[in-house]
Design a protein around this motif. Structure first.
Motif, PDB file in Angstrom:
ATOM      1  N   ASP A 182       0.789  -1.229   0.000  1.00 18.90           N
ATOM      2  CA  ASP A 182       0.000   0.000   0.000  1.00 18.90           C
ATOM      3  C   ASP A 182       0.822   1.280   0.000  1.00 18.90           C
ATOM      4  OD1 ASP A 182      -2.465  -1.368   0.095  1.00 18.90           O
ATOM      5  OD2 ASP A 182      -2.239  -1.666   2.261  1.00 18.90           O
ATOM      6  N   LEU A 183       2.072   1.228   0.433  1.00 18.54           N
ATOM      7  CA  LEU A 183       2.823   2.462   0.642  1.00 18.54           C
ATOM      8  C   LEU A 183       2.988   3.311  -0.621  1.00 18.54           C
ATOM      9  CD1 LEU A 183       4.313   4.313   2.560  1.00 18.54           C
ATOM     10  CD2 LEU A 183       6.390   2.969   2.195  1.00 18.54           C
ATOM     11  N   PRO A 184       3.327   2.760  -1.803  1.00 14.98           N
ATOM     12  CA  PRO A 184       3.447   3.628  -2.983  1.00 14.98           C
ATOM     13  C   PRO A 184       2.175   4.427  -3.257  1.00 14.98           C
ATOM     14  CG  PRO A 184       4.441   1.496  -3.426  1.00 14.98           C
ATOM     15  CD  PRO A 184       3.738   1.370  -2.109  1.00 14.98           C
ATOM     16  N   ASN A 185       1.016   3.779  -3.162  1.00 16.05           N
ATOM     17  CA  ASN A 185      -0.233   4.508  -3.377  1.00 16.05           C
ATOM     18  C   ASN A 185      -0.511   5.511  -2.262  1.00 16.05           C
ATOM     19  OD1 ASN A 185      -1.079   3.532  -5.875  1.00 16.05           O
ATOM     20  ND2 ASN A 185      -2.026   1.716  -4.962  1.00 16.05           N
ATOM     21  N   ASP A 186      -0.100   5.187  -1.032  1.00 17.65           N
ATOM     22  CA  ASP A 186      -0.294   6.121   0.077  1.00 17.65           C
ATOM     23  C   ASP A 186       0.490   7.417  -0.142  1.00 17.65           C
ATOM     24  OD1 ASP A 186      -1.918   4.289   1.313  1.00 17.65           O
ATOM     25  OD2 ASP A 186      -0.374   3.546   2.689  1.00 17.65           O
ATOM     26  N   LEU A 187       1.619   7.311  -0.848  1.00 22.96           N
ATOM     27  CA  LEU A 187       2.442   8.489  -1.102  1.00 22.96           C
ATOM     28  C   LEU A 187       1.841   9.409  -2.161  1.00 22.96           C
ATOM     29  CD1 LEU A 187       5.997   6.860  -1.157  1.00 22.96           C
ATOM     30  CD2 LEU A 187       5.291   8.707   0.362  1.00 22.96           C
ATOM     31  N   LEU A 188       0.948   8.865  -2.981  1.00 21.82           N
ATOM     32  CA  LEU A 188       0.452   9.622  -4.136  1.00 21.82           C
ATOM     33  C   LEU A 188      -0.159  10.956  -3.732  1.00 21.82           C
ATOM     34  CD1 LEU A 188      -1.145   6.897  -6.443  1.00 21.82           C
ATOM     35  CD2 LEU A 188       1.051   8.039  -6.676  1.00 21.82           C
ATOM     36  N   VAL A 190       0.098  12.757  -1.014  1.00 21.15           N
ATOM     37  CA  VAL A 190       1.054  13.687  -0.410  1.00 21.15           C
ATOM     38  C   VAL A 190       1.887  14.358  -1.491  1.00 21.15           C
ATOM     39  CG1 VAL A 190       3.076  13.854   1.088  1.00 21.15           C
ATOM     40  CG2 VAL A 190       1.137  12.440   1.773  1.00 21.15           C
ATOM     41  N   PHE A 191       2.351  13.574  -2.474  1.00 23.64           N
ATOM     42  CA  PHE A 191       3.173  14.156  -3.534  1.00 23.64           C
ATOM     43  C   PHE A 191       2.353  15.019  -4.490  1.00 23.64           C
ATOM     44  CE2 PHE A 191       6.491  10.569  -3.111  1.00 23.64           C
ATOM     45  CZ  PHE A 191       7.177  11.305  -2.161  1.00 23.64           C
ATOM     46  N   GLU A 192       1.105  14.663  -4.688  1.00 25.87           N
ATOM     47  CA  GLU A 192       0.259  15.468  -5.573  1.00 25.87           C
ATOM     48  C   GLU A 192      -0.098  16.808  -4.927  1.00 25.87           C
ATOM     49  OE1 GLU A 192      -1.155  14.795  -8.972  1.00 25.87           O
ATOM     50  OE2 GLU A 192       0.807  13.903  -8.615  1.00 25.87           O
ATOM     51  N   VAL A 229       1.122  21.349   7.219  1.00 27.86           N
ATOM     52  CA  VAL A 229       2.439  21.531   6.619  1.00 27.86           C
ATOM     53  C   VAL A 229       2.244  21.559   5.111  1.00 27.86           C
ATOM     54  CG1 VAL A 229       4.747  20.557   6.296  1.00 27.86           C
ATOM     55  CG2 VAL A 229       3.613  20.359   8.522  1.00 27.86           C
ATOM     56  N   ARG A 230       2.646  22.651   4.484  1.00 27.81           N
ATOM     57  CA  ARG A 230       2.459  22.805   3.037  1.00 27.81           C
ATOM     58  C   ARG A 230       3.753  23.356   2.439  1.00 27.81           C
ATOM     59  NH1 ARG A 230      -2.062  23.787  -0.328  1.00 27.81           N
ATOM     60  NH2 ARG A 230      -3.418  23.919   1.524  1.00 27.81           N
ATOM     61  N   CYS A 231       4.291  22.662   1.438  1.00 24.59           N
ATOM     62  CA  CYS A 231       5.562  23.077   0.864  1.00 24.59           C
ATOM     63  C   CYS A 231       5.387  24.332   0.017  1.00 24.59           C
ATOM     64  CB  CYS A 231       6.190  21.957   0.036  1.00 24.59           C
ATOM     65  SG  CYS A 231       5.329  21.557  -1.496  1.00 24.59           S
ATOM     66  N   ALA A 232       6.441  25.164   0.001  1.00 17.80           N
ATOM     67  CA  ALA A 232       6.487  26.306  -0.908  1.00 17.80           C
ATOM     68  C   ALA A 232       7.231  25.930  -2.186  1.00 17.80           C
ATOM     69  CB  ALA A 232       7.166  27.493  -0.228  1.00 17.80           C
ATOM     70  N   ASN A 233       8.202  25.038  -2.041  1.00 17.86           N
ATOM     71  CA  ASN A 233       8.945  24.487  -3.178  1.00 17.86           C
ATOM     72  C   ASN A 233       8.937  22.972  -3.048  1.00 17.86           C
ATOM     73  OD1 ASN A 233      10.321  26.811  -4.733  1.00 17.86           O
ATOM     74  ND2 ASN A 233      10.714  27.318  -2.580  1.00 17.86           N
ATOM     75  N   PHE A 234       8.406  22.288  -4.066  1.00 15.70           N
ATOM     76  CA  PHE A 234       8.330  20.826  -3.993  1.00 15.70           C
ATOM     77  C   PHE A 234       9.738  20.249  -3.858  1.00 15.70           C
ATOM     78  CE2 PHE A 234       7.876  16.494  -5.702  1.00 15.70           C
ATOM     79  CZ  PHE A 234       6.807  16.062  -4.925  1.00 15.70           C
ATOM     80  N   PHE A 251       1.080   5.165  -9.574  1.00 19.53           N
ATOM     81  CA  PHE A 251       2.307   5.671  -8.969  1.00 19.53           C
ATOM     82  C   PHE A 251       3.354   5.954 -10.034  1.00 19.53           C
ATOM     83  CE2 PHE A 251       6.525   4.852  -7.168  1.00 19.53           C
ATOM     84  CZ  PHE A 251       6.541   5.773  -6.122  1.00 19.53           C
ATOM     85  N   LEU A 252       3.537   5.013 -10.956  1.00 19.27           N
ATOM     86  CA  LEU A 252       4.541   5.187 -12.006  1.00 19.27           C
ATOM     87  C   LEU A 252       4.238   6.398 -12.878  1.00 19.27           C
ATOM     88  CD1 LEU A 252       5.014   1.462 -13.115  1.00 19.27           C
ATOM     89  CD2 LEU A 252       6.522   2.825 -11.645  1.00 19.27           C
ATOM     90  N   ARG A 253       2.965   6.652 -13.107  1.00 15.09           N
ATOM     91  CA  ARG A 253       2.582   7.781 -13.967  1.00 15.09           C
ATOM     92  C   ARG A 253       3.030   9.108 -13.381  1.00 15.09           C
ATOM     93  NH1 ARG A 253      -1.974  10.928 -14.118  1.00 15.09           N
ATOM     94  NH2 ARG A 253      -3.080   9.656 -12.583  1.00 15.09           N
ATOM     95  N   ARG A 254       3.173   9.168 -12.068  1.00 16.50           N
ATOM     96  CA  ARG A 254       3.535  10.418 -11.413  1.00 16.50           C
ATOM     97  C   ARG A 254       5.034  10.551 -11.155  1.00 16.50           C
ATOM     98  NH1 ARG A 254      -1.594   9.000 -10.176  1.00 16.50           N
ATOM     99  NH2 ARG A 254      -3.117  10.670  -9.766  1.00 16.50           N
TER     100      ARG A 254
END
Length: 340
Positions: A182-188, A190-192, A229-234, A251-254
């Motif tokens: 599940d972890l790769p999908n859980d990261l989606l 957050v990264f998006e 917590v929100r990034c200003a620069n990814f 996950f791979l698409r991103r």
């Protein structure tokens, strides 16, 4: 029993002799290989350990790697680096951080038990409850002032990377293919979104809207407003994989994907020179040929070649009568075709 004291000659490379006689040779160890120091962090280089700094400055990427790194940076996408163990996947993150002057790498090693929560933050509720109880000792515990919650919240590597700042941080997520399914999908998400929330802080009253929390790299405590917590620069995210399993298509698409290839003869020579100098490179032609021949028969990591060159060219090198057997051990394949 008194220890024997005797000089160590240039040709006498052994520290341990195995004869049962105490001696003090361990006190006169030669310097370690350049990639194996264990000194404290060097503050002049953003708190990097000396070993990380050595890896960063000696890494030699090819043009394809450079292009993929730049694509990931410009697109604000994670770079998924897949390759054999020892091919320099994680070293790439240190090289990028060093060249761009972005400080130390935020490192998140992955195991089968790793969860997204551990990458974002940890809340030590038990520790805070214990301190509250201590403060109330001798009086009514229910009237004791609760301790500063920020001292019990530490952002993880991912959470620290997403802190707002003028420049992005470099985040290394190492060996994601070892994670649970599940972890790769859980990261989606957050990264998006480039953000996450700390639920324990969102529940606080209005007069506690800003809380200073700890970070993964032990820097100064940082403010978090209303638990978000929100990034200003990814961040520059480099994810490594040994290719042991496939990741979900979403996950791979991103990700920007990079398949690393083992370095060839000239690249190996450059790596040796970067770590050990021009003299070691000049003396390593036969070892490189031997390494390439063995690598064709089974997986070998570049650092195994560096170990062999160091043993063969350093001042404390084994005698020629023993050197071949020792190099055979150092250059033993990690895996062979069809193994497992």
């Amino acid at each position: 029993m008194a220890t024997e004291q005797e000089p160590t000659t240039a040709g006498d490379w052994r520290v341990y002799r195995g004869d049962g006689q105490p001696h003090d040779r361990v006190r006169r160890l030669p310097p370690p290989p350049p990639w194996r120091p264990f000194a404290a962090a060097d503050e002049r280089h953003g708190g990097r350990r000396q070993g990380d700094l050595r890896r960063a400055t000696s890494y030699r990427p090819d043009e394809g790697v450079i292009d993929k790194v730049n694509a990931a940076i410009l697109l604000r996408r994670p770079l998924l680096v897949t390759g054999k163990p020892g091919s320099g996947k994680s070293t790439l993150a240190h090289n990028v951080a060093y060249e761009l002057g972005l400080g130390s790498v935020l490192y998140w090693p992955i195991t089968s038990n790793t969860t997204l929560q551990s990458g974002l933050y940890d809340y030590d509720a038990i520790g805070r409850l214990h301190e509250t109880s201590l403060r109330g000792a001798g009086g009514r515990a229910d009237t004791a002032e609760p301790p500063d919650i920020g001292r019990y919240i530490r952002l993880g590597p991912v959470g620290t990377a997403l802190l707002p700042g003028d420049l992005p941080r470099v985040l290394l997520i190492d060996e994601l293919d070892k994670s649970n399914i599940d972890l790769p999908n859980d990261l989606l998400n957050v990264f998006e979104e480039g953000r996450f929330t700390i639920l324990e802080l969102q529940r606080l009253p209005e007069d506690q809207s800003r809380i200073h929390v700890m970070t993964a790299d032990d820097g100064p405590r940082v403010p978090v407003d209303r638990g978000e917590v929100r990034c200003a620069n990814f961040p520059i995210v480099i994810i490594t994989s040994n290719g042991e399993r496939e990741f979900p298509p979403a996950f791979l698409r991103r990700c920007v994907r990079l398949m690393t290839e083992p370095p060839g003869r000239e690249r190996l020579a450059e790596i040796i020179e970067a770590h050990l100098g021009a003299d070691a490179r000049a003396a390593s032609d036969q070892l490189i040929e031997d390494f390439l021949s063995r690598r064709a028969e089974g997986a070998l990591a570049t650092d195994q070649l560096l170990n062999a060159v160091y043993l063969a060219t350093s001042g404390s090198r084994p005698p020629e009568t023993r050197l071949r057997d020792i190099l055979d051990t150092v250059l033993r394949q990690i895996e062979t075709p069809g193994a497992g």
